[in-house]
Design a protein around this motif. Structure first.
Motif, short mmCIF file in Angstrom:
data_model
loop_
_atom_site.label_atom_id
_atom_site.label_comp_id
_atom_site.label_asym_id
_atom_site.label_seq_id
_atom_site.Cartn_x
_atom_site.Cartn_y
_atom_site.Cartn_z
N SER A 57 -9.89 -15.21 14.04
CA SER A 57 -9.95 -15.03 15.49
C SER A 57 -8.92 -13.99 15.93
CB SER A 57 -9.69 -16.35 16.20
OG SER A 57 -8.37 -16.80 15.95
N ALA A 58 -9.10 -13.49 17.14
CA ALA A 58 -8.18 -12.50 17.71
C ALA A 58 -7.39 -13.14 18.85
CB ALA A 58 -8.94 -11.28 18.21
N ALA A 59 -6.15 -12.77 18.96
CA ALA A 59 -5.29 -13.28 20.02
C ALA A 59 -4.53 -12.10 20.63
CB ALA A 59 -4.31 -14.32 19.48
N VAL A 60 -4.01 -12.32 21.83
CA VAL A 60 -3.22 -11.31 22.52
C VAL A 60 -1.85 -11.92 22.80
CG1 VAL A 60 -2.97 -9.91 24.60
CG2 VAL A 60 -5.22 -10.18 23.53
N ALA A 61 -0.81 -11.26 22.34
CA ALA A 61 0.56 -11.73 22.55
C ALA A 61 1.24 -10.83 23.57
CB ALA A 61 1.34 -11.73 21.24
N LYS A 62 1.81 -11.43 24.59
CA LYS A 62 2.54 -10.67 25.62
C LYS A 62 4.03 -10.97 25.49
CE LYS A 62 1.73 -11.53 30.06
NZ LYS A 62 1.42 -11.40 31.50
N PHE A 63 4.83 -9.92 25.24
CA PHE A 63 6.28 -10.03 25.18
C PHE A 63 6.83 -9.53 26.52
CE2 PHE A 63 5.17 -10.54 20.88
CZ PHE A 63 6.22 -11.16 20.23
N TYR A 64 7.54 -10.39 27.20
CA TYR A 64 7.97 -10.11 28.56
C TYR A 64 9.22 -9.23 28.59
CZ TYR A 64 4.77 -13.84 29.84
OH TYR A 64 3.64 -14.61 30.00
N GLY A 65 9.26 -8.37 29.61
CA GLY A 65 10.47 -7.63 29.85
C GLY A 65 11.64 -8.60 30.00
N ARG A 130 -6.14 -15.95 24.23
CA ARG A 130 -7.29 -15.51 23.45
C ARG A 130 -7.78 -14.17 23.99
NH1 ARG A 130 -7.15 -17.95 18.63
NH2 ARG A 130 -6.65 -20.17 18.91
N ARG A 131 -8.36 -13.37 23.13
CA ARG A 131 -8.87 -12.07 23.54
C ARG A 131 -10.12 -12.24 24.41
NH1 ARG A 131 -11.16 -8.10 19.01
NH2 ARG A 131 -12.60 -9.87 18.88
N HIS A 132 -10.18 -11.53 25.52
CA HIS A 132 -11.34 -11.54 26.40
C HIS A 132 -11.73 -10.10 26.69
CE1 HIS A 132 -11.43 -15.86 27.71
NE2 HIS A 132 -10.22 -15.79 27.16
N ALA A 133 -12.99 -9.78 26.52
CA ALA A 133 -13.48 -8.42 26.76
C ALA A 133 -14.29 -8.39 28.04
CB ALA A 133 -14.32 -7.95 25.58
N GLY A 134 -14.60 -7.20 28.51
CA GLY A 134 -15.41 -7.03 29.71
C GLY A 134 -15.30 -5.61 30.21
N ARG A 135 -16.02 -5.34 31.28
CA ARG A 135 -15.99 -4.01 31.91
C ARG A 135 -15.71 -4.18 33.39
NH1 ARG A 135 -20.42 -3.62 35.04
NH2 ARG A 135 -22.31 -4.78 34.47
N ALA A 136 -15.46 -3.08 34.07
CA ALA A 136 -15.22 -3.14 35.51
C ALA A 136 -16.52 -3.51 36.22
CB ALA A 136 -14.72 -1.79 36.02
N PRO A 137 -16.45 -4.35 37.26
CA PRO A 137 -17.67 -4.70 37.99
C PRO A 137 -18.19 -3.53 38.81
CG PRO A 137 -15.74 -5.66 39.03
CD PRO A 137 -15.27 -5.06 37.75
N ASP A 138 -19.49 -3.51 39.04
CA ASP A 138 -20.15 -2.45 39.81
C ASP A 138 -20.18 -2.86 41.28
OD1 ASP A 138 -21.66 -0.43 40.83
OD2 ASP A 138 -23.54 -1.04 39.88
N LEU A 139 -19.18 -2.44 42.02
CA LEU A 139 -19.08 -2.84 43.42
C LEU A 139 -20.09 -2.14 44.31
CD1 LEU A 139 -15.23 -3.22 43.96
CD2 LEU A 139 -16.95 -5.01 43.87
#
Length: 349
Positions: A57-65, A130-139
């Motif tokens: 699986s893929a994960a996203v790790a965020k290291f904070y300032g 967890r990794r989440h993909a997507g695109r910008a919505p068509d407003l």
């Protein structure tokens, strides 16, 4: 650009010690099992990495300032995300740390459930999602705009349950006066443009304060806070969780509902119909104080000033001059002056 760091800003080179090996070691110490594959993702305030785990699986790790937020502020953001997820509002929430596998001699876990890990040797704090993909919505599509409005309404229905205690509140003094004063005190505006920019800024802020004063009893609720199209991802209907979901609650704050709506204001030939559809969709789940429609341009003005100060305060981070080479130049401040004058005209109309 020679602005210096202010109290609360991260020191120059704060992330220099965050090597790929250290990232992998920190994840392992917190109980995750990265397989060594890692990709750094686009982020300015923090450092964000996509990693693959031993289970594929893929994960996203965020290291904070290190100095931007306190632990209490980060955990309050995490709790809001988990509360949204529990209410079936699609959001990328932090994953609970696998505490049973963590090496507590090397990391400290915090939160209920634990979602924040801190290295005991060096102090970097991080979360995992967890990794989440997507695109910008068509407003341009009113049906999409209406769906997005319903989505923000659902998010705000949760946000209205209680205020943030530790996180900031969006209001003109903190988001407008303070950035102006900081930029002037630190000589961030180039000398030839300073007088014109300050005059335009003062005139704009006077109108911003007046606009907020005309909305007595303004309701403040927990917001996403930075709800532009880059933070709203759309998944096709039929995909798991089709429709919109939000990422990056790093700027979550207390504020007026319009803050999460105006940045989604459509442009183009169908703008009026899509904007009306978005607001109608919002009203399905949350009442809209119609007085807040008059805050769109004041909120845009506050964002302009807040953004300029944000760039200036972080100019010591090597990532910023590379990403924003135009910032701090005479041309930049001249353009900002022109835009502030335009905001004065719009708010005076």
């Amino acid at each position: 650009m020679s602005a210096t760091a202010a109290p609360g800003d991260d020191a120059p080179g704060a992330f220099a010690a965050l090597t790929p090996g250290r990232v992998l070691d920190a994840l392992s110490d917190a109980g995750w099992h990265p397989d060594g594959r890692m990709l750094q993702l686009n982020s300015y305030e923090n450092r964000v990495f996509q990693l693959f785990l031993d289970d594929g699986s893929a994960a996203v790790a965020k290291f904070y300032g290190p100095q931007r937020w306190s632990d209490a502020q980060i955990l309050e953001e995490h709790a809001f995300a988990l509360e949204l997820a529990a209410a079936d509002v699609p959001v990328v929430a932090p994953e609970p740390m696998p505490a049973e596998r963590a090496d507590l001699r090397r990391v400290r876990l915090a939160g209920t459930p634990p979602t924040l890990a801190t290295e005991l040797d060096g102090g970097f704090r991080f979360s995992v999602s967890r990794r989440h993909a997507g695109r910008a919505p068509d407003l341009d599509d009113p049906a999409v705009a209406a769906w997005l409005g319903r989505f923000i309404g659902r998010l705000h229905a949760v946000g209205a349950r209680r205020p943030f205690v530790h996180r900031r509140t969006l209001e003109p003094t903190a988001w407008g006066d303070a950035p102006r004063d900081w930029l002037l005190a630190h000589d961030a505006v180039t000398p030839a443009e300073r007088a014109g920019w300050q005059a335009a800024c003062d005139a704009a802020l006077a109108l911003v304060h007046a606009a907020f004063a005309r909305v007595p009893g303004l309701r403040l609720l927990r917001l996403h806070g930075d709800c532009h199209l880059g933070n709203v991802l759309w998944r096709e209907v039929g995909d798991d969780g089709g429709g919109p979901h939000v990422v990056d609650l790093d700027d979550a704050c207390n504020g007026p509902a319009m803050q999460d709506l105006w940045m989604l204001q459509p442009e183009g030939p169908h703008a009026a119909a899509s904007w009306a559809a978005l607001l109608d969709g919002y009203r399905v789940f949350m009442p809209l104080d119609e007085r807040e429609l008059a805050l769109v341009e004041p909120l845009r003005t506050l964002r302009m000033l807040h953004h300029s100060a944000w760039l200036a305060r972080r100019w010591h981070d090597p990532a910023f001059p590379v990403a924003f080479p135009w910032f701090g130049t005479p041309a930049y401040w001249s353009q900002q002056t022109t835009q502030l004058r335009e905001q004065v005209e719009l708010m005076s109309a």
